[in-house]
Design a protein around this motif. Structure first.
Motif, PDB file in Angstrom:
ATOM      1  N   SER A   1      15.571 -10.443   0.042  1.00 42.29           N
ATOM      2  CA  SER A   1      14.446  -9.802  -0.624  1.00 42.29           C
ATOM      3  C   SER A   1      14.947  -8.727  -1.579  1.00 42.29           C
ATOM      4  O   SER A   1      15.692  -7.845  -1.184  1.00 42.29           O
ATOM      5  CB  SER A   1      13.544  -9.166   0.439  1.00 42.29           C
ATOM      6  OG  SER A   1      12.565  -8.385  -0.162  1.00 42.29           O
ATOM      7  N   THR A   2      14.557  -8.828  -2.816  1.00 44.98           N
ATOM      8  CA  THR A   2      14.870  -7.767  -3.766  1.00 44.98           C
ATOM      9  C   THR A   2      13.610  -6.955  -3.979  1.00 44.98           C
ATOM     10  O   THR A   2      12.505  -7.396  -3.695  1.00 44.98           O
ATOM     11  CB  THR A   2      15.343  -8.338  -5.117  1.00 44.98           C
ATOM     12  OG1 THR A   2      14.303  -9.163  -5.638  1.00 44.98           O
ATOM     13  CG2 THR A   2      16.614  -9.135  -4.956  1.00 44.98           C
ATOM     14  N   TYR A   3      13.786  -5.770  -4.463  1.00 42.63           N
ATOM     15  CA  TYR A   3      12.633  -4.927  -4.748  1.00 42.63           C
ATOM     16  C   TYR A   3      12.144  -5.252  -6.146  1.00 42.63           C
ATOM     17  O   TYR A   3      12.894  -5.198  -7.098  1.00 42.63           O
ATOM     18  CB  TYR A   3      13.013  -3.446  -4.691  1.00 42.63           C
ATOM     19  CG  TYR A   3      13.508  -2.992  -3.342  1.00 42.63           C
ATOM     20  CD1 TYR A   3      12.681  -3.016  -2.238  1.00 42.63           C
ATOM     21  CD2 TYR A   3      14.794  -2.527  -3.177  1.00 42.63           C
ATOM     22  CE1 TYR A   3      13.129  -2.586  -0.998  1.00 42.63           C
ATOM     23  CE2 TYR A   3      15.255  -2.085  -1.946  1.00 42.63           C
ATOM     24  CZ  TYR A   3      14.409  -2.117  -0.862  1.00 42.63           C
ATOM     25  OH  TYR A   3      14.847  -1.692   0.355  1.00 42.63           O
ATOM     26  N   SER A   4      10.889  -5.593  -6.275  1.00 44.42           N
ATOM     27  CA  SER A   4      10.351  -5.846  -7.597  1.00 44.42           C
ATOM     28  C   SER A   4       9.238  -4.860  -7.931  1.00 44.42           C
ATOM     29  O   SER A   4       8.966  -4.610  -9.087  1.00 44.42           O
ATOM     30  CB  SER A   4       9.844  -7.280  -7.712  1.00 44.42           C
ATOM     31  OG  SER A   4       8.836  -7.507  -6.755  1.00 44.42           O
ATOM     32  N   GLN A   5       8.589  -4.324  -6.916  1.00 47.87           N
ATOM     33  CA  GLN A   5       7.513  -3.366  -7.134  1.00 47.87           C
ATOM     34  C   GLN A   5       7.563  -2.288  -6.059  1.00 47.87           C
ATOM     35  O   GLN A   5       7.987  -2.538  -4.935  1.00 47.87           O
ATOM     36  CB  GLN A   5       6.143  -4.047  -7.009  1.00 47.87           C
ATOM     37  CG  GLN A   5       5.819  -5.052  -8.063  1.00 47.87           C
ATOM     38  CD  GLN A   5       4.438  -5.655  -7.820  1.00 47.87           C
ATOM     39  OE1 GLN A   5       4.109  -6.058  -6.721  1.00 47.87           O
ATOM     40  NE2 GLN A   5       3.639  -5.715  -8.861  1.00 47.87           N
ATOM     41  N   THR A   6       7.073  -1.123  -6.421  1.00 46.93           N
ATOM     42  CA  THR A   6       6.874  -0.096  -5.406  1.00 46.93           C
ATOM     43  C   THR A   6       5.618  -0.457  -4.619  1.00 46.93           C
ATOM     44  O   THR A   6       4.823  -1.299  -5.042  1.00 46.93           O
ATOM     45  CB  THR A   6       6.679   1.293  -6.043  1.00 46.93           C
ATOM     46  OG1 THR A   6       5.459   1.291  -6.798  1.00 46.93           O
ATOM     47  CG2 THR A   6       7.859   1.671  -6.929  1.00 46.93           C
ATOM     48  N   HIS A   7       5.426   0.195  -3.483  1.00 49.47           N
ATOM     49  CA  HIS A   7       4.197  -0.032  -2.706  1.00 49.47           C
ATOM     50  C   HIS A   7       2.968   0.280  -3.555  1.00 49.47           C
ATOM     51  O   HIS A   7       1.971  -0.439  -3.499  1.00 49.47           O
ATOM     52  CB  HIS A   7       4.169   0.845  -1.453  1.00 49.47           C
ATOM     53  CG  HIS A   7       5.120   0.429  -0.372  1.00 49.47           C
ATOM     54  ND1 HIS A   7       5.721  -0.808  -0.307  1.00 49.47           N
ATOM     55  CD2 HIS A   7       5.568   1.105   0.706  1.00 49.47           C
ATOM     56  CE1 HIS A   7       6.490  -0.871   0.760  1.00 49.47           C
ATOM     57  NE2 HIS A   7       6.412   0.282   1.396  1.00 49.47           N
ATOM     58  N   LEU A   8       3.047   1.341  -4.341  1.00 48.30           N
ATOM     59  CA  LEU A   8       1.904   1.737  -5.161  1.00 48.30           C
ATOM     60  C   LEU A   8       1.594   0.695  -6.233  1.00 48.30           C
ATOM     61  O   LEU A   8       0.429   0.356  -6.467  1.00 48.30           O
ATOM     62  CB  LEU A   8       2.147   3.111  -5.787  1.00 48.30           C
ATOM     63  CG  LEU A   8       1.020   3.691  -6.626  1.00 48.30           C
ATOM     64  CD1 LEU A   8      -0.303   3.729  -5.853  1.00 48.30           C
ATOM     65  CD2 LEU A   8       1.398   5.085  -7.110  1.00 48.30           C
ATOM     66  N   GLU A   9       2.618   0.157  -6.879  1.00 50.17           N
ATOM     67  CA  GLU A   9       2.396  -0.899  -7.868  1.00 50.17           C
ATOM     68  C   GLU A   9       1.790  -2.138  -7.209  1.00 50.17           C
ATOM     69  O   GLU A   9       0.880  -2.763  -7.753  1.00 50.17           O
ATOM     70  CB  GLU A   9       3.716  -1.268  -8.558  1.00 50.17           C
ATOM     71  CG  GLU A   9       4.242  -0.201  -9.485  1.00 50.17           C
ATOM     72  CD  GLU A   9       5.674  -0.470  -9.931  1.00 50.17           C
ATOM     73  OE1 GLU A   9       6.010  -0.031 -11.051  1.00 50.17           O
ATOM     74  OE2 GLU A   9       6.457  -1.088  -9.181  1.00 50.17           O
ATOM     75  N   HIS A  10       2.293  -2.482  -6.039  1.00 49.30           N
ATOM     76  CA  HIS A  10       1.794  -3.656  -5.326  1.00 49.30           C
ATOM     77  C   HIS A  10       0.342  -3.451  -4.894  1.00 49.30           C
ATOM     78  O   HIS A  10      -0.496  -4.345  -5.057  1.00 49.30           O
ATOM     79  CB  HIS A  10       2.692  -3.958  -4.122  1.00 49.30           C
ATOM     80  CG  HIS A  10       2.398  -5.266  -3.475  1.00 49.30           C
ATOM     81  ND1 HIS A  10       1.680  -5.362  -2.309  1.00 49.30           N
ATOM     82  CD2 HIS A  10       2.708  -6.531  -3.839  1.00 49.30           C
ATOM     83  CE1 HIS A  10       1.568  -6.633  -1.973  1.00 49.30           C
ATOM     84  NE2 HIS A  10       2.181  -7.367  -2.880  1.00 49.30           N
ATOM     85  N   LEU A  11       0.023  -2.274  -4.358  1.00 49.57           N
ATOM     86  CA  LEU A  11      -1.356  -1.970  -3.955  1.00 49.57           C
ATOM     87  C   LEU A  11      -2.305  -2.076  -5.143  1.00 49.57           C
ATOM     88  O   LEU A  11      -3.376  -2.687  -5.056  1.00 49.57           O
ATOM     89  CB  LEU A  11      -1.445  -0.568  -3.344  1.00 49.57           C
ATOM     90  CG  LEU A  11      -2.852   0.004  -3.132  1.00 49.57           C
ATOM     91  CD1 LEU A  11      -3.667  -0.864  -2.179  1.00 49.57           C
ATOM     92  CD2 LEU A  11      -2.776   1.433  -2.638  1.00 49.57           C
ATOM     93  N   THR A  12      -1.918  -1.521  -6.263  1.00 41.60           N
ATOM     94  CA  THR A  12      -2.768  -1.540  -7.458  1.00 41.60           C
ATOM     95  C   THR A  12      -3.002  -2.970  -7.938  1.00 41.60           C
ATOM     96  O   THR A  12      -4.136  -3.358  -8.229  1.00 41.60           O
ATOM     97  CB  THR A  12      -2.126  -0.683  -8.570  1.00 41.60           C
ATOM     98  OG1 THR A  12      -1.898   0.638  -8.068  1.00 41.60           O
ATOM     99  CG2 THR A  12      -3.023  -0.594  -9.778  1.00 41.60           C
TER     100      THR A  12
END
Length: 161
Positions: A2-13
């Protein structure tokens, strides 16, 4: 892996926009971080990887002109609750408080809604000779450390021998 593509905040939005059927348009929602804290760990997670830190912050999601008469506002709140339940289930273990909501009435049919919540994200690294970070003499890239799960196991009993 798993790579990071979004922060939690970006994903939530993005989740909120996708699940509210065009009522919440991406140009009417804004999100940002406030009061971030970096809690350094350096914990060895195995497989050559480290949990370097946890990044905790207050997230603010602002929805402009939410048409509360055209769509029950509970859908907006449910989308946040569903995201938390599915993608941030260990909040209580991290001591994160429940979201707060404030509403500013614009006119008879529209309100601005501000949702504030604490988020906490792990910052993990794995070895990579082309990685951008040098730590303890090794190059790393920021990526979730893979978790190996046993596919099968054998149980023996001493009396059977």
């Amino acid at each position: 892996m798993s790579t990071y593509s979004q922060t939690h905040l970006e994903h939530l939005t993005a989740y909120m926009v996708a699940h509210l059927s065009g009522i919440v348009l991406d140009n009417k929602i804004d999100a940002w971080q406030e009061n971030a804290q970096l809690m350094v760990s350096g914990e060895n997670l195995g497989n050559g990887g480290f949990l370097m830190a946890q990044w905790q912050y207050n997230a603010v999601v602002s929805v402009e002109g939410f048409p509360h008469k055209a769509m029950d506002p509970r859908y907006l709140l449910a989308s946040v609750a569903c995201w938390i339940s599915e993608f941030d289930p260990d909040r209580s273990e991290k001591g994160l408080v429940d979201p707060s909501v404030s509403v500013d009435v614009l006119d008879d049919g529209n309100v601005d809604v501000t949702i504030e919540l604490e988020l906490c994200e792990d910052i993990q690294m794995i070895p990579d000779s082309l990685g951008l970070i040098r730590y303890q003499g090794t190059q790393y890239r920021v990526q979730a450390v893979p978790i190996w799960t046993a596919q099968e196991a054998e149980i023996t009993h001493e009396a059977d021998r």
